[in-house]
Design a protein around this motif. Structure first.
Motif, mmCIF file in Angstrom:
data_model
loop_
_atom_site.group_PDB
_atom_site.id
_atom_site.type_symbol
_atom_site.label_atom_id
_atom_site.label_comp_id
_atom_site.label_asym_id
_atom_site.label_seq_id
_atom_site.Cartn_x
_atom_site.Cartn_y
_atom_site.Cartn_z
ATOM 1 N N SER A 1 41.976 82.489 39.961
ATOM 2 C CA SER A 1 40.538 82.271 39.794
ATOM 3 C C SER A 1 39.771 83.539 40.118
ATOM 4 C CB SER A 1 40.050 81.115 40.678
ATOM 5 O OG SER A 1 40.318 81.379 42.040
ATOM 6 N N TYR A 2 38.592 83.638 39.516
ATOM 7 C CA TYR A 2 37.744 84.824 39.678
ATOM 8 C C TYR A 2 36.297 84.377 39.702
ATOM 9 C CZ TYR A 2 34.866 88.656 37.799
ATOM 10 O OH TYR A 2 33.872 89.570 37.576
ATOM 11 N N THR A 3 35.532 84.885 40.669
ATOM 12 C CA THR A 3 34.106 84.556 40.783
ATOM 13 C C THR A 3 33.296 85.833 40.800
ATOM 14 O OG1 THR A 3 34.549 82.510 42.008
ATOM 15 C CG2 THR A 3 32.344 83.470 42.225
ATOM 16 N N ASP A 4 32.318 85.910 39.882
ATOM 17 C CA ASP A 4 31.426 87.070 39.922
ATOM 18 C C ASP A 4 29.999 86.609 40.161
ATOM 19 O OD1 ASP A 4 30.229 88.138 36.745
ATOM 20 O OD2 ASP A 4 31.039 86.162 37.181
ATOM 21 N N ASN A 5 29.307 87.367 40.989
ATOM 22 C CA ASN A 5 27.952 87.043 41.430
ATOM 23 C C ASN A 5 26.977 88.083 40.920
ATOM 24 O OD1 ASN A 5 28.483 84.743 43.495
ATOM 25 N ND2 ASN A 5 29.947 86.334 44.072
ATOM 26 N N LEU A 6 25.778 87.610 40.560
ATOM 27 C CA LEU A 6 24.768 88.525 40.044
ATOM 28 C C LEU A 6 24.283 89.488 41.112
ATOM 29 C CD1 LEU A 6 22.999 89.345 37.664
ATOM 30 C CD2 LEU A 6 21.351 87.589 38.355
ATOM 31 N N SER A 7 24.039 88.994 42.323
ATOM 32 C CA SER A 7 23.496 89.866 43.370
ATOM 33 C C SER A 7 23.726 89.238 44.740
ATOM 34 C CB SER A 7 21.996 90.079 43.157
ATOM 35 O OG SER A 7 21.455 90.980 44.114
ATOM 36 N N GLU B 1 26.248 89.088 46.821
ATOM 37 C CA GLU B 1 27.585 88.742 47.273
ATOM 38 C C GLU B 1 28.610 89.539 46.497
ATOM 39 O OE1 GLU B 1 28.585 84.546 48.010
ATOM 40 O OE2 GLU B 1 26.554 84.087 47.348
ATOM 41 N N ALA B 2 29.738 89.831 47.145
ATOM 42 C CA ALA B 2 30.819 90.537 46.470
ATOM 43 C C ALA B 2 31.484 89.624 45.445
ATOM 44 C CB ALA B 2 31.851 91.007 47.495
ATOM 45 N N ASP B 3 32.092 90.223 44.429
ATOM 46 C CA ASP B 3 32.950 89.469 43.530
ATOM 47 C C ASP B 3 34.252 89.167 44.260
ATOM 48 O OD1 ASP B 3 30.995 89.821 41.645
ATOM 49 O OD2 ASP B 3 32.063 91.367 40.528
ATOM 50 N N THR B 4 34.841 88.014 43.975
ATOM 51 C CA THR B 4 36.073 87.614 44.650
ATOM 52 C C THR B 4 37.069 87.054 43.639
ATOM 53 O OG1 THR B 4 35.190 85.388 45.108
ATOM 54 C CG2 THR B 4 34.879 87.071 46.814
ATOM 55 N N ALA B 5 38.330 86.989 44.054
ATOM 56 C CA ALA B 5 39.367 86.365 43.233
ATOM 57 C C ALA B 5 40.388 85.732 44.167
ATOM 58 C CB ALA B 5 40.026 87.387 42.318
ATOM 59 N N GLU B 6 41.125 84.767 43.649
ATOM 60 C CA GLU B 6 42.189 84.119 44.408
ATOM 61 C C GLU B 6 43.403 83.921 43.513
ATOM 62 O OE1 GLU B 6 41.163 80.483 46.346
ATOM 63 O OE2 GLU B 6 39.659 81.407 47.642
ATOM 64 N N ILE B 7 44.587 84.111 44.104
ATOM 65 C CA ILE B 7 45.843 83.805 43.433
ATOM 66 C C ILE B 7 46.529 82.736 44.264
ATOM 67 C CG2 ILE B 7 48.016 84.736 42.542
ATOM 68 C CD1 ILE B 7 46.677 87.538 42.715
ATOM 69 N N ASN B 8 46.660 81.553 43.689
ATOM 70 C CA ASN B 8 47.264 80.421 44.387
ATOM 71 C C ASN B 8 48.713 80.283 43.921
ATOM 72 O OD1 ASN B 8 47.379 76.965 44.353
ATOM 73 N ND2 ASN B 8 46.931 78.056 46.234
ATOM 74 N N LEU B 9 49.656 80.249 44.885
ATOM 75 C CA LEU B 9 51.077 80.343 44.555
ATOM 76 C C LEU B 9 51.904 79.252 45.222
ATOM 77 C CD1 LEU B 9 50.626 83.926 45.626
ATOM 78 C CD2 LEU B 9 51.696 83.603 43.396
#
Length: 340
Positions: free
Chosen positions: A29-35, A37-45
């Motif tokens: 998953s990947y989350t991008d924010n307009l302003s 907050e940092a962009d984040t991602a997760e790898i679930n395994l």
């Protein structure tokens, strides 16, 4: 006939490990924010072999890059690639239960600790300097490229950073000057939200069409204003500077009163418009859960049709993309674009 699908490609420290870990990956998953907050991602395994808490346990300072590749989506052989950017491994969460189901979630953050942007507090000041100069100084110290995409470059009389991180300090400066700030893919980005709102929509969505899995919409009535008035007594002679700006879409409503320092009539008029925008942009918001598309990214504009009072153009403030067992989905949070 080929089957449409989305594949997540994962690179760690520059090495493509997609095939090596493919049997373990449950979701990316990947989350991008307009302003703000940092962009984040997760790898679930899956971790039935315990490799993610032993041999493959992530190391401090490891970096990751994720690409989403969409294959044969339009009923023909085609490839579309979305590079969601570079990240630093921020956190590793391992879960274990007696019935099995061992898993690991690797959490990623677009702001590396090595930049010092969020991890080091500084105390210093700037005098009579453009905002772009302050941003450029901070970007250079962090080893980031500055992308300053706005005609507005306010001169700051005095900017004092007192035991604040560079990111928090710069975020406040941008907020005070009605600009948005983001850090993504090794770039420090400052831009004008109004300019983004004026873009053509990347897609039009019709009410209850198949691409929409669910939606919720909210219209705020209180603290939404018809106009803003600025009044400030300037100089030794207490000369009064006044300005009024009206929302062209409203015939009735409250008037917002502002008493902030301004030096000229032009400054007062600009302040009145900006303060009215800040208040009224909270009026209409909508959240949608959708079949995934790469065009659903923060800062892009979409158009809603058939939603009655919620029809119109919306800017995406946050988008969360997920590739996993349920296919490719995107959740977006949007607010209605203003007309001024």
């Amino acid at each position: 006939m080929s089957t449409r699908r989305v594949q997540a490609y994962i690179y760690v420290n520059g090495k493509n490990i997609t095939d090596e870990i493919s049997s373990y990956v449950k979701a990316v998953s990947y989350t991008d924010n307009l302003s703000g907050e940092a962009d984040t991602a997760e790898i679930n395994l899956h971790d039935v072999d315990h490799v993610w808490r032993e041999d493959w346990f992530p190391q401090r300072g490891d970096t990751a890059m994720i690409e989403l590749v969409r294959l044969d989506w339009n009923g023909e052989i085609d490839i579309e690639v979305l590079n969601v950017g570079s990240f630093e491994i921020d956190e590793c969460v391992n879960k274990y239960s007696q019935g099995g189901g061992n898993e690991c979630t690797v959490k990623l953050n677009s702001i590396s600790n090595n930049t010092g942007l969020r991890s080091i507090n500084e105390s210093r000041s700037w005098e009579k300097v453009k905002l772009s100069k302050i941003a450029g100084d901070i970007a250079a110290e962090a080893g980031l490229a500055l992308f300053y995409d706005t005609k507005e470059d306010p001169e700051i009389e005095r900017a004092e950073q007192s035991e604040k991180s560079n990111l928090a300090f710069l975020q406040k400066l941008c907020t005070d000057n009605y600009l948005i700030l983001n850090v993504s893919d090794n770039k420090l980005i400052i831009c004008d939200e109004k300019k983004l709102e004026e873009q053509e929509p990347v897609i039009s969505l019709h009410y209850a069409e198949d691409a929409i899995k669910s939606m919720s919409a909210r219209a705020t009535i209180s603290k939404i204003y018809r106009a803003c008035e600025v009044n400030y007594k300037h100089g030794k002679k207490s000369e009064e500077i006044s300005a009024r700006y009206e929302d062209p879409s409203k015939e009735k409503g409250m008037v917002l009163k502002i008493n902030k320092k301004v030096s000229t009539q032009a400054e007062a008029e600009k302040l009145a418009r900006n303060e009215l925008r800040q208040k009224n942009k909270e009026e209409n918001k909508i959240s949608l859960s959708l079949i995934g598309r790469f065009c659903y990214l923060s800062g892009n504009v979409i158009e809603l049709l058939g939603y009655g009072g919620f029809d119109g153009r919306y800017i995406i403030e946050k988008s969360s993309h997920k590739v996993g067992g349920s296919g490719y989905t995107v959740d977006i949070d949007c607010r209605k674009c203003l007309t001024f």
